[in-house]
Design an enzyme around this catalytic site. Structure first.
Site, mmCIF file in Angstrom:
data_model
loop_
_atom_site.group_PDB
_atom_site.id
_atom_site.type_symbol
_atom_site.label_atom_id
_atom_site.label_comp_id
_atom_site.label_asym_id
_atom_site.label_seq_id
_atom_site.Cartn_x
_atom_site.Cartn_y
_atom_site.Cartn_z
ATOM 1 N N CYS A 72 0.830 -1.207 0.000
ATOM 2 C CA CYS A 72 0.000 0.000 0.000
ATOM 3 C C CYS A 72 0.865 1.257 0.000
ATOM 4 C CB CYS A 72 -0.916 -0.037 1.230
ATOM 5 S SG CYS A 72 -1.771 1.516 1.562
ATOM 6 N N CYS A 75 0.072 3.630 2.858
ATOM 7 C CA CYS A 75 0.627 3.097 4.112
ATOM 8 C C CYS A 75 2.119 3.417 4.199
ATOM 9 C CB CYS A 75 0.422 1.586 4.201
ATOM 10 S SG CYS A 75 -1.297 1.054 4.139
#
Length: 181
Positions: A72, A75
């Site tokens: 991600c 993230c």
């Protein structure tokens, strides 16, 4: 005749330069790997150093629960900020990190209805959900919520959404009469 004797010398010099460049690149990657791969490294360390959720919800401390994935991009972008917050608050607040790609955490993913990452859930000392952040958040937003959670001045649940990565799952979609144009 002179050009014939210079050609092996030029090839040897060219080969030496190529080898030196390769060695320099490898040494640079080794020395600066944390700079290049810091976010990915932080995400991996989050999962390894995380408090177990079962312990976090029973030890009478507020809890920061983040659902993430190593792939991600959001993230990865938030990882250094979250790491700084963890360093600052980990004495007073549990920090739990659950990788959505790990089947072990499937029951938590369903329980907290995770459909985008990163998702951060903040819980009070009794395990009551106080705030949910979905997607990219500013550090100040999470910091203020953590400070409030630590002081327990907040009494209502909030949900904050922004840019996030969608968890890819197989879905069965059913058409309706209007979907056929």
């Amino acid at each position: 005749m002179q050009s014939d004797s210079r050609e092996p010398q030029l090839n040897a010099n060219l080969n030496l330069i190529v080898v030196l460049l390769i060695v320099f690149a490898i040494v640079s990657l080794v020395l600066f790997r944390n700079l290049f791969f810091q976010s990915t490294y932080l995400l991996k360390s989050f999962g390894e150093l995380s408090v177990e959720p079962e312990i976090a919800f029973k030890n009478k401390k507020p809890t920061f629960l983040e659902f993430y994935a190593e792939w991600c991009e959001v993230c990865k972008e938030m990882a250094p900020k979250v790491s700084a917050l963890k360093d600052e608050y980990e004495k007073d607040i549990n920090f739990v990190f659950l990788n959505v790609d790990n089947q072990k955490w499937e029951n938590y993913i369903r329980k907290f209805e995770v459909n985008g990452i990163p998702q951060v859930n903040l819980f009070d000392r009794e395990g009551n959900l106080k705030s949910t952040f979905i997607g990219k958040q500013e550090e100040i937003t999470i910091r203020e919520s953590l400070a409030s959670l630590k002081g327990e001045t907040k009494s209502h649940e909030e949900i904050h959404s922004a840019e996030f990565s969608v968890i890819k799952q197989k879905k069965n979609y059913q058409g309706n009469p209007r979907s056929h144009g």
